[in-house]
Design a protein around this motif. Structure first.
Motif, PDB file in Angstrom:
ATOM      1  N   CYS A 346       3.685  -3.498  16.516  1.00 40.94           N
ATOM      2  CA  CYS A 346       3.364  -2.588  15.414  1.00 40.94           C
ATOM      3  C   CYS A 346       3.940  -3.106  14.103  1.00 40.94           C
ATOM      4  O   CYS A 346       3.675  -2.552  13.038  1.00 40.94           O
ATOM      5  CB  CYS A 346       3.932  -1.200  15.686  1.00 40.94           C
ATOM      6  N   PHE A 347       4.777  -4.129  14.200  1.00 37.50           N
ATOM      7  CA  PHE A 347       5.384  -4.727  13.015  1.00 37.50           C
ATOM      8  C   PHE A 347       5.138  -6.233  13.083  1.00 37.50           C
ATOM      9  O   PHE A 347       4.226  -6.668  13.779  1.00 37.50           O
ATOM     10  CB  PHE A 347       6.887  -4.396  12.963  1.00 37.50           C
ATOM     11  N   HIS A 348       5.942  -6.995  12.370  1.00 36.09           N
ATOM     12  CA  HIS A 348       5.770  -8.450  12.406  1.00 36.09           C
ATOM     13  C   HIS A 348       6.798  -9.085  13.333  1.00 36.09           C
ATOM     14  O   HIS A 348       6.909 -10.305  13.399  1.00 36.09           O
ATOM     15  CB  HIS A 348       5.964  -9.005  10.995  1.00 36.09           C
ATOM     16  N   THR A 349       7.570  -8.242  14.033  1.00 40.43           N
ATOM     17  CA  THR A 349       8.751  -8.733  14.755  1.00 40.43           C
ATOM     18  C   THR A 349       8.385  -9.575  15.976  1.00 40.43           C
ATOM     19  O   THR A 349       7.586  -9.155  16.808  1.00 40.43           O
ATOM     20  CB  THR A 349       9.605  -7.535  15.220  1.00 40.43           C
ATOM     21  N   GLU A 350       8.993 -10.730  16.079  1.00 35.17           N
ATOM     22  CA  GLU A 350       8.839 -11.576  17.270  1.00 35.17           C
ATOM     23  C   GLU A 350       9.849 -11.110  18.317  1.00 35.17           C
ATOM     24  O   GLU A 350      11.057 -11.092  18.046  1.00 35.17           O
ATOM     25  CB  GLU A 350       9.169 -13.035  16.939  1.00 35.17           C
ATOM     26  N   VAL A 351       9.368 -10.730  19.476  1.00 36.95           N
ATOM     27  CA  VAL A 351      10.299 -10.443  20.571  1.00 36.95           C
ATOM     28  C   VAL A 351      10.275 -11.670  21.485  1.00 36.95           C
ATOM     29  O   VAL A 351       9.214 -12.061  21.985  1.00 36.95           O
ATOM     30  CB  VAL A 351       9.898  -9.170  21.326  1.00 36.95           C
ATOM     31  N   ILE A 352      11.428 -12.302  21.641  1.00 37.35           N
ATOM     32  CA  ILE A 352      11.480 -13.601  22.327  1.00 37.35           C
ATOM     33  C   ILE A 352      12.366 -13.505  23.563  1.00 37.35           C
ATOM     34  O   ILE A 352      13.558 -13.197  23.465  1.00 37.35           O
ATOM     35  CB  ILE A 352      12.050 -14.682  21.373  1.00 37.35           C
ATOM     36  N   THR A 353      11.778 -13.743  24.715  1.00 34.81           N
ATOM     37  CA  THR A 353      12.570 -13.844  25.939  1.00 34.81           C
ATOM     38  C   THR A 353      13.005 -15.298  26.095  1.00 34.81           C
ATOM     39  O   THR A 353      12.338 -16.211  25.605  1.00 34.81           O
ATOM     40  CB  THR A 353      11.772 -13.406  27.181  1.00 34.81           C
ATOM     41  N   THR A 354      14.135 -15.515  26.777  1.00 32.17           N
ATOM     42  CA  THR A 354      14.666 -16.880  26.848  1.00 32.17           C
ATOM     43  C   THR A 354      15.031 -17.326  28.262  1.00 32.17           C
ATOM     44  O   THR A 354      15.254 -18.507  28.488  1.00 32.17           O
ATOM     45  CB  THR A 354      15.936 -16.992  25.973  1.00 32.17           C
ATOM     46  N   MET A 355      15.141 -16.360  29.185  1.00 33.74           N
ATOM     47  CA  MET A 355      15.554 -16.733  30.535  1.00 33.74           C
ATOM     48  C   MET A 355      14.333 -16.719  31.454  1.00 33.74           C
ATOM     49  O   MET A 355      13.605 -15.717  31.496  1.00 33.74           O
ATOM     50  CB  MET A 355      16.604 -15.745  31.066  1.00 33.74           C
ATOM     51  N   ASP A 356      14.139 -17.787  32.202  1.00 33.51           N
ATOM     52  CA  ASP A 356      12.917 -17.900  33.009  1.00 33.51           C
ATOM     53  C   ASP A 356      12.791 -16.782  34.034  1.00 33.51           C
ATOM     54  O   ASP A 356      11.694 -16.437  34.452  1.00 33.51           O
ATOM     55  CB  ASP A 356      12.865 -19.266  33.708  1.00 33.51           C
TER      56      ASP A 356
END
Ligand code: NFS
Ligand code: SF4
Length: 636
Positions: A346-356
């Motif tokens: 809903c915004f420009h925010t990147e949600v980034i996961t990092t652990m496989d």
């Protein structure tokens, strides 16, 4: 709205209005949608352990009293709660294993992104674990410490307990736990054994199942002790630092990156690399460069070691995105809401996961391994900078709400502060003040946020009651986040809420330690794994007084316990002898046998017990009474 939004945090209330306006569902809305919650589940009476089920036992005695296999309410409840302890132990210990394996590689010179930052502590641990350091290079010692620590995941000899429990608890307690058969010999084996014995058709004797669970909870303690101590060696032992907490730490003129989760391996490198990439952020138009903020326990880790401000705690993690000014939320493991990517959309925010092994639908995944830590951190930060250029200024709404917080009170930091009063015998001032009653006792606040309560409210009410009664307050995890956000981790709070004798002691120590005033009202000990720091302090006190932990005027409180990890922590709290308050009702009340076992039964076995009280005012008073009773027991 105020009724629906179960929080005491003004920043959360303000951002929920934005969510309403934009028609975005948050944790509070989803909670409402779940009501009424299932009565069988709430009482622990639903069994889903095999596919003949689900089976439910009728709590009123009218419907079925046995599952299809014949398991009764006590067996079902005991198995359910015991499996929760095992899951908690697994979560903390995976985190610990990850750190230990990384340290082993650092010792071999294989991880250029990391180094040993606290050599003194490394050598202290080596001594504690009986590791010969003579003639060894520092890195070799690090390798040996990590290797010996990893034995706690591998040892197959049932007669040998885990190294870290023996190294951290008083001998009296270790002996008692050993006699009760409650000492784990191997973290992984203990978790596996719980899963095996609670499989359909195995251990059905509720007390036996529950005691197996306690062994799992102690494996949890072992896992978190080693996670805490090795993290200090690799990332530095916390010492007091002044910072800020609550959503107002998000800065509209910066590229804002939130680190959320638990394991410091990635967030530490992000903090390092962000400094190098500041100019790139400025080049993209962000006047103030990069602003890292923390959430949940990763937030606690970077706050206590680097003074990184804390944006919020567990229940309000979605709010950071609702500010419209968060450019990336980087997550690692545990307590991360799967709703984040949808809100990010809903915004420009990147949600980034990092652990496989921890991905989310709709999130971007950037795979992190210690070997590629620097590259991953760069990629994550670049991603945030790119997102910043897409930020819509019309959507930015950052409530200007934040509080000063003095954080980073590791047990070492507390001892250092005390040594300013007595350099030869630093514990003496603390012991003397407890014995003479200036400090009536010590309370450790731990645990989560939960929609079962009003976010952060009970923490504040209980803490104010205890402080007024001259109880020294410690906090970790999302409890620490609550205190930081609500201004109870600063010197003004001590002036305002501490009882006279507590205030005098905190002022004396604070002045001696060069803080120009008292210590904060609540001492921040770190993330949830850092609960072991409080045990280190309590063990030092117990040894000094020649008593066991259950004799001390020390209590624990988890007013909003929610996660399986919190159940594990509360359970080892009880097992090491602490009266442990829960402000949410554990899902065990369907069995009077298990409920009794957690209270009177536990008290007989361990000296510690669960004290369940949902009303924070009553809970505060009860804890004061418990502390008084312990003082009487000691004759002080
Ligand atoms: Ni602890 Fe930390 Fe918070 Fe609860 Fe979750 S973040 S490990 S489990 S919710 S305190
Ligand atoms: Fe039902 Fe027994 Fe299966 Fe549980 S283990 S679901 S009580 S049959």
């Amino acid at each position: 709205m105020s009724l629906r939004i179960k929080t005491s945090d003004p920043a959360v209330k303000a951002l929920c209005k934005v969510a309403d306006r934009e028609d975005i569902a948050t944790v509070f809305d989803r909670y409402q949608m779940q009501l009424p919650q299932c009565g069988f589940g709430s009482l622990g009476l639903c069994c889903r352990i095999c596919y003949k089920g689900p089976c439910r036992v009728d709590p009123f005695g009218e419907g079925p009293q046995l599952g299809i296999c014949g398991a009764d309410r006590h067996t079902i409840v005991a198995r359910n709660v015991t499996r929760m302890m095992a899951a908690g132990a697994a979560a903390h210990s995976e985190h610990g294993r990850h750190i230990a394996l990384a340290m082993q590689k650092v010792g071999k010179g294989l991880l250029p992104a990391y180094r040993i930052r606290d050599e003194d502590k490394l050598y202290r641990i080596a001594e504690l674990l009986d590791i010969d350091t003579l003639g060894k290079e520092m890195l070799e010692v690090a390798h040996d410490v990590a290797t010996k620590t990893l034995e706690d995941f591998q040892n197959q000899d049932h007669h040998k307990g885990c190294h870290w429990i023996s190294a951290t608890l008083p001998d009296k307690r270790v002996d008692l736990l050993s006699r009760l058969g409650a000492l784990p010999h191997n973290i992984d084996a203990t978790v596996s054994q719980i899963m095996a014995r609670t499989h359909i058709g195995c251990d059905a004797e509720p007390k036996n199942v529950f005691l197996g669970g306690i062994r799992g909870a102690l494996a949890d303690f072992n896992g978190m002790s080693l996670a805490t101590e090795l993290s200090d060696v690799m990332f530095g032992t916390p010492s007091p630092v002044v910072t800020e907490a609550n959503i107002g730490v998000i800065d509209k003129d910066a590229v804002n990156i939130a680190v959320n989760g638990h394991n410091p391996l990635l967030s530490e490198v992000i903090c390092d690399i962000a400094r190098d990439m500041n100019d790139i952020a400025k080049g993209a138009g962000a006047e103030k460069g990069i602003n890292i903020v923390g959430i949940c326990c990763t937030g606690n880790e970077v706050m206590m070691r680097h003074g990184v401000p804390l944006a919020t705690n567990y229940l309000s993690q979605e709010m950071a995105i609702l500010t419209g000014a968060l450019d990336a939320m980087v997550v690692d493991v545990q307590c991360i809401m799967p709703s984040l990517p949808q809100i990010g959309n809903c915004f420009h925010t990147e949600v980034i996961t990092t652990m496989d092994e921890n991905k989310m639908q709709g999130a971007r995944h950037i795979s992190f391994h210690e070997e590629n830590a620097v590259e991953t951190a760069r990629e994550v930060i670049q991603c945030a900078i790119n997102a910043y250029t897409r930020r819509d200024p019309n959507k930015v709404n950052i409530p200007n709400i934040k509080q000063t917080a003095v954080v980073g009170f590791s047990s070492e930091a507390i001892i250092t502060a005390l040594s300013k009063l007595d350099a030869v015998d630093p514990l003496k001032p603390l012991v003397d003040n407890i014995v003479n009653g200036n400090i009536q006792g010590v309370a450790l606040f731990a645990g989560c946020n939960s929609t079962q309560t009003v976010q952060d409210e009970s923490y504040q009410i209980i803490a104010r009651t205890l402080a007024a009664n001259n109880v020294l307050l410690l906090a970790t995890g999302c409890g620490a986040g609550a205190f930081a956000k609500h201004g109870l981790m600063n010197q003004q709070a001590t002036e305002q809420y501490a009882g006279d004798s507590l205030k005098a002691v905190l002022t004396q120590i604070g002045e001696a330690a060069g803080l120009n005033g008292p210590l904060p009202l609540v001492l921040h000990m770190g993330s949830c794994v850092d609960n072991s720091r409080a045990v280190t302090l309590a063990t030092a006190l117990a040894n000094r007084l020649g008593v066991d932990l259950c004799d001390l005027p020390v209590v624990a409180s988890a007013p909003e316990a929610m996660s399986e990890k919190a159940i594990a922590i509360a359970s080892w709290g009880v097992a090491i002898g602490l009266p442990t308050h829960l402000g949410t009702i554990p899902q065990v009340t369907g069995s009077d046998v298990v409920t009794e076992l957690m209270q009177e039964g536990a008290k007989d076995l361990f000296g510690g017990y669960f004290l369940v009280e949902t009303d924070p005012k009553i809970a505060g008073n009860k804890l004061v009474e418990v502390i008084k009773g312990k003082r009487q027991g000691l004759g002080i």
